[in-house]
Write an enzyme that holds these catalytic residues in place. Structure first.
Site: not given
Ligand code: NAP
Length: 313
Positions: A136, A139-140
């Site tokens: 993701c 997200c990261d």
């Protein structure tokens, strides 16, 4: 023990397909419950922005689009709960949905559970997940400011997310197993024109290496020459396709060889009263625009099924 409440329709999954099914079901005044494992939005929220959903000529963030889908369904009375569905008993006229919080009874069920990212299945992948291996970018990605990262895959997701990652990373290496990308042309053009992106053609990742601080490098192999090499990166984002979220379904709900749920044009599955919509379904185009179409059709067909029960029994 009290008998669980009986719903006309239970929709499992709160992405674009499920939220649209809920909108249509609620507007038709069916007693409807939408169950979602974590929060509304589904896979959509793993992307930052959507550029190909009609009506938003400048694109729209996935967060805003989810809020709009939700607000529209809530306006017509959508009831929804965060609850993980663990299994479905669809053998009788009343379908029994098992959740972590107890049973839910329904006359019809719409499966809209979407997909999860496919794993690469190489050495080091599991060990470094969350410590350099990610599925993701939204997200990261921010953890890799001014660092060098790799993206594995050549589809829409891999190439779009590689472009997104250039916001943070100093360099993004795309590792693709062939000599042409699967991603649509407009995304390819953007990636090829981006000076921070390098594409490594005909290469596969054979192992992910690292230490206590996380990932340090990838072992690569050229699929044509079998030559091996090493690529130093501090993060690797894996986008090699999707696995449908169907582990909770009974075998009677037919799947294709890849595990996607088979439906007819009315979104009916092999089990009467059970319908499917969105990415979880076997189909050729997995997009928000096709998911919402499926959701509308599934709710409409489930409605007709409920009416037929009333007439026959
Ligand atoms: P995908 O289209 O299935 O692409 C998967 C990519 O991973 C392919 O390039 C494939 O290589 C590669 N791959 C698969 N297994 C591999 C392995 N073991 N090792 C190395 N590479 C491997 O998956 P996706 O990109 O996640 O997209 C899923 C669906 O969502 C698609 O229908 C896509 O169009 C849609 N989507 C749309 C948008 C958008 O419209 N903006 C954005 C994201 C996703 P090959 O090419 O050699 O098969």
């Amino acid at each position: 023990m009290t008998t669980p409440e009986l719903y006309d329709m239970v929709i499992v999954g709160g992405g674009p397909a499920g939220l649209t099914a809920a909108l249509y079901a609620c507007r038709a005044r069916y007693k409807t419950l939408l169950l979602e494992r974590i929060g509304l939005g589904g896979q959509l929220l793993t992307y930052e922005k959507v550029d190909n959903y009609p009506g938003f000529p400048e694109g729209i963030t996935t967060f805003e689009l989810t809020e709009l889908f939700k607000a529209q369904a809530v306006r017509f009375g959508m009831e929804h709960r965060s609850s993980e569905v663990t299994s479905l008993d669809a053998s009788g006229a009343i379908k029994v949905v098992h959740t972590a919080e107890g049973l839910v009874h329904a006359k019809s069920v719409v499966i809209a559970t979407g997909c999860a990212p496919r794993k690469l299945e190489v050495k080091g992948e599991a060990e470094f997940t969350g410590r350099g291996v990610s599925y993701c970018a939204i997200c990261d990605g921010p953890f890799y400011r001014n660092e060098i990262v790799a993206v594995v895959g050549g589809g829409d997701t891999a190439v779009e997310e590689a472009i997104y990652l250039t916001k943070f990373a100093s360099q993004v290496h795309i590792i693709h197993r062939r000599d042409t990308l699967r991603a649509i042309k407009v995304i390819q053009e953007e990636a090829l024109a981006n000076p921070k992106i390098t594409i490594h053609w005909n290469q596969v990742v054979t192992a992910i290496h690292g230490g206590p601080q996380g990932v340090t490098h990838l072992a690569l192999q050229d699929v044509l020459s079998n030559d091996t090499s090493q690529l130093d990166v501090s993060g690797v984002f894996i986008f090699v396709g999707l696995i449908p979220n169907t582990h909770w379904l009974p075998e009677s709900v037919r799947r294709d060889p890849l595990g996607f749920v088979i439906t007819d044009d009315h979104m009916a599955t092999s089990v009467p009263g059970v319908f499917a919509a969105g990415d979880v379904r076997a189909k050729s185009l997995r997009q928000i625009v096709t998911a919402v179409g499926d959701g509308a059709t599934a709710a409409f067909s489930a409605g007709r099924y409920i009416e037929s029960l009333a007439h026959h029994g």
